[in-house]
Design an enzyme around this catalytic site. Sequence first.
Site, PDB file in Angstrom:
ATOM      1  N   LYS A  34       0.841  -1.205   0.000  1.00 20.05           N
ATOM      2  CA  LYS A  34       0.000   0.000   0.000  1.00 20.05           C
ATOM      3  C   LYS A  34       0.871   1.249   0.000  1.00 20.05           C
ATOM      4  O   LYS A  34       2.071   1.167   0.305  1.00 20.05           O
ATOM      5  CB  LYS A  34      -0.897  -0.023   1.241  1.00 20.05           C
ATOM      6  CG  LYS A  34      -0.124  -0.175   2.538  1.00 20.05           C
ATOM      7  CD  LYS A  34      -1.040  -0.537   3.686  1.00 20.05           C
ATOM      8  CE  LYS A  34      -0.234  -0.689   4.967  1.00 20.05           C
ATOM      9  NZ  LYS A  34      -1.067  -1.033   6.114  1.00 20.05           N
ATOM     10  N   ARG A 126     -10.685  -0.946  14.717  1.00 19.03           N
ATOM     11  CA  ARG A 126     -10.599  -0.142  13.497  1.00 19.03           C
ATOM     12  C   ARG A 126     -11.531  -0.730  12.446  1.00 19.03           C
ATOM     13  O   ARG A 126     -12.386  -0.031  11.923  1.00 19.03           O
ATOM     14  CB  ARG A 126      -9.139  -0.097  13.009  1.00 19.03           C
ATOM     15  CG  ARG A 126      -8.932   0.766  11.794  1.00 19.03           C
ATOM     16  CD  ARG A 126      -7.472   0.995  11.477  1.00 19.03           C
ATOM     17  NE  ARG A 126      -6.765  -0.212  11.021  1.00 19.03           N
ATOM     18  CZ  ARG A 126      -5.487  -0.225  10.632  1.00 19.03           C
ATOM     19  NH1 ARG A 126      -4.767   0.892  10.654  1.00 19.03           N
ATOM     20  NH2 ARG A 126      -4.918  -1.341  10.237  1.00 19.03           N
ATOM     21  N   HIS A 153      -5.635  -7.902  13.191  1.00 19.90           N
ATOM     22  CA  HIS A 153      -4.495  -6.978  13.166  1.00 19.90           C
ATOM     23  C   HIS A 153      -4.142  -6.577  14.592  1.00 19.90           C
ATOM     24  O   HIS A 153      -5.017  -6.208  15.374  1.00 19.90           O
ATOM     25  CB  HIS A 153      -4.872  -5.738  12.337  1.00 19.90           C
ATOM     26  CG  HIS A 153      -3.714  -4.839  12.031  1.00 19.90           C
ATOM     27  ND1 HIS A 153      -2.577  -5.265  11.375  1.00 19.90           N
ATOM     28  CD2 HIS A 153      -3.511  -3.522  12.276  1.00 19.90           C
ATOM     29  CE1 HIS A 153      -1.737  -4.245  11.234  1.00 19.90           C
ATOM     30  NE2 HIS A 153      -2.281  -3.179  11.775  1.00 19.90           N
ATOM     31  N   ARG A 205       2.086 -10.586   7.477  1.00 17.90           N
ATOM     32  CA  ARG A 205       1.977  -9.352   6.685  1.00 17.90           C
ATOM     33  C   ARG A 205       2.994  -8.297   7.123  1.00 17.90           C
ATOM     34  O   ARG A 205       2.633  -7.286   7.709  1.00 17.90           O
ATOM     35  CB  ARG A 205       0.564  -8.762   6.845  1.00 17.90           C
ATOM     36  CG  ARG A 205      -0.588  -9.700   6.533  1.00 17.90           C
ATOM     37  CD  ARG A 205      -1.925  -8.974   6.579  1.00 17.90           C
ATOM     38  NE  ARG A 205      -2.133  -8.255   7.830  1.00 17.90           N
ATOM     39  CZ  ARG A 205      -2.777  -8.739   8.885  1.00 17.90           C
ATOM     40  NH1 ARG A 205      -3.324  -9.941   8.842  1.00 17.90           N
ATOM     41  NH2 ARG A 205      -2.900  -8.012   9.979  1.00 17.90           N
ATOM     42  N   TYR A 248      14.754  30.738   4.836  1.00 20.65           N
ATOM     43  CA  TYR A 248      13.600  31.480   5.350  1.00 20.65           C
ATOM     44  C   TYR A 248      13.715  31.730   6.844  1.00 20.65           C
ATOM     45  O   TYR A 248      14.116  30.844   7.604  1.00 20.65           O
ATOM     46  CB  TYR A 248      12.313  30.692   5.109  1.00 20.65           C
ATOM     47  CG  TYR A 248      11.914  30.583   3.663  1.00 20.65           C
ATOM     48  CD1 TYR A 248      11.583  31.722   2.940  1.00 20.65           C
ATOM     49  CD2 TYR A 248      11.859  29.355   3.041  1.00 20.65           C
ATOM     50  CE1 TYR A 248      11.194  31.612   1.599  1.00 20.65           C
ATOM     51  CE2 TYR A 248      11.472  29.244   1.715  1.00 20.65           C
ATOM     52  CZ  TYR A 248      11.143  30.375   0.997  1.00 20.65           C
ATOM     53  OH  TYR A 248      10.765  30.269  -0.312  1.00 20.65           O
ATOM     54  N   MET A 296      10.617  24.106   0.393  1.00 19.81           N
ATOM     55  CA  MET A 296       9.727  23.192  -0.329  1.00 19.81           C
ATOM     56  C   MET A 296      10.494  22.262  -1.276  1.00 19.81           C
ATOM     57  O   MET A 296      10.220  21.064  -1.357  1.00 19.81           O
ATOM     58  CB  MET A 296       8.697  24.000  -1.138  1.00 19.81           C
ATOM     59  CG  MET A 296       7.665  23.122  -1.818  1.00 19.81           C
ATOM     60  SD  MET A 296       6.561  24.055  -2.879  1.00 19.81           S
ATOM     61  CE  MET A 296       5.683  25.062  -1.700  1.00 19.81           C
ATOM     62  N   ASP A 297      11.464  22.826  -1.999  1.00 16.57           N
ATOM     63  CA  ASP A 297      12.136  22.079  -3.058  1.00 16.57           C
ATOM     64  C   ASP A 297      13.631  21.921  -2.823  1.00 16.57           C
ATOM     65  O   ASP A 297      14.309  21.264  -3.608  1.00 16.57           O
ATOM     66  CB  ASP A 297      11.957  22.808  -4.394  1.00 16.57           C
ATOM     67  CG  ASP A 297      10.555  23.359  -4.538  1.00 16.57           C
ATOM     68  OD1 ASP A 297       9.623  22.540  -4.544  1.00 16.57           O
ATOM     69  OD2 ASP A 297      10.400  24.595  -4.592  1.00 16.57           O
TER      70      ASP A 297
HETATM   71  C1  LIG Z   1      -0.208  -1.828   6.813  1.00 16.49           C
HETATM   72  C2  LIG Z   1      -0.687  -3.111   7.344  1.00 16.49           C
HETATM   73  C3  LIG Z   1       0.239  -4.101   7.743  1.00 16.49           C
HETATM   74  C4  LIG Z   1       1.720  -3.869   7.803  1.00 16.49           C
HETATM   75  O1  LIG Z   1       2.051  -3.230   9.009  1.00 16.49           O
HETATM   76  P1  LIG Z   1       3.546  -2.941   9.419  1.00 16.49           P
HETATM   77  O2  LIG Z   1       3.453  -2.322  10.756  1.00 16.49           O
HETATM   78  O3  LIG Z   1       4.121  -2.028   8.398  1.00 16.49           O
HETATM   79  O4  LIG Z   1       4.255  -4.270   9.439  1.00 16.49           O
HETATM   80  C5  LIG Z   1      -0.271  -5.321   8.122  1.00 16.49           C
HETATM   81  N1  LIG Z   1      -1.605  -5.551   8.143  1.00 16.49           N
HETATM   82  C6  LIG Z   1      -2.511  -4.611   7.798  1.00 16.49           C
HETATM   83  C7  LIG Z   1      -3.960  -4.928   7.854  1.00 16.49           C
HETATM   84  C8  LIG Z   1      -2.076  -3.360   7.405  1.00 16.49           C
HETATM   85  O5  LIG Z   1      -2.983  -2.428   7.082  1.00 16.49           O
END
Ligand SMILES: *Cc1c(COP(=O)(O)O)cnc(C)c1O
Length: 352
Positions: A34, A126, A153, A205, A248, A296-297
């Site tokens: 993501k 969540r 999660h 994950r 700045y 900014m840049d």
């Molecule tokens: C983003 C996400 C992860 C990964 O989490 P990390 O803390 O980066 O390892 C795992 N499961 C879900 C549902 C997520 O949204």
Amino acid sequence: MLARAQALISESALRGNLTALARRAQTRLLLPVKANAYGHDLETVARLAAQHPDVWGFGVAVPREAAALAALKLGKPVLLLTPPTPEEVGPLADLGVRLPVASLAEADALPAYARAHLKVDTGMNRLGARPEEAVQVGLRLAERGLLEGAYTHFATADEPDLSFSREQFARFQGVLAALPPVLAHAANGGGILSFGPLPGLSLARPGLAAYGFAPAHLRQVAPLTPVMTLRARVTHVHPVHPGESVSYGGLWRAAHETTVATVGIGYADGYPRGATGQAQVLVRGERRPVLGRICMDQCMVDVTGLDVQVGDWVEVWGRDELTVTEVAQWGGTVEYEVLTGLGTRVERVAEH
Ligand SMILES: *Cc1c(COP(=O)(O)O)cnc(C)c1O
């Protein structure tokens, strides 16, 4: 045109991290890609990871990411990690995207060819169905032949105190026990590093950990290497005389004759403005302070005494000497936010 800033993406670092995390979890991986693969570039990361034997598939946060990934036709499953709207269900299922399901209504609305992952809320509060409802939803999905996976999660798996994560996992195990066998997954990177193998799970994950970062107390657990090196070009070199200020607000003032390099990266590229006053970069391997406000840049760096020319690269963060962890601390934030904030002007370059 020459990019002013480049993110070098190390394929060997990513490969090594994936191997280390799969070994630690004793499962295959559902790799979160993501937010443009945590800023690393979705396509680069997904193409490489799709070749890795430990990667089962990918996780994305929003339907556009799912569609972009499906268009790459990598032959690996994609799971949408957040709920689709009712209108999005059909098109996503058509693309083969696995969908999270957390209610009987959602289970019933899926087309017969969809594949679902039951989302269980074990305490993060969540998303997902609470454990008692989740069993019913899972059984309905199984009845319809749509149940591929189930997941939850952890809210605090990257913290030293694992008691809440253990409670969450026990609740999840309770749900799994009432379902037919499915691809079960719970651990994010923190969970993998904290727990190692967890009974009954078949996927893990790891997000931030796959990109090379672990919380300080877990760094010894698995060999992880930051995947990204960020570098930016010197665009101008000039003297600044004692008493003159830079950038700045005139926050920084020269006490001595100083050679200043202007570097082509700023907060619009994701270099945190909040790091002003603390930030350093590596110039020819040496730590040098960023002078005054990050713009900014651009930003300005003290290169006094160094041989620095226009066009030279300056390292903004890298794999060992100065990492995103330090930059995030200067900016009052975390690696996640700095990496995902990396701007579109930064060219991503895969290093083989
Ligand atoms: C983003 C996400 C992860 C990964 O989490 P990390 O803390 O980066 O390892 C795992 N499961 C879900 C549902 C997520 O949204």
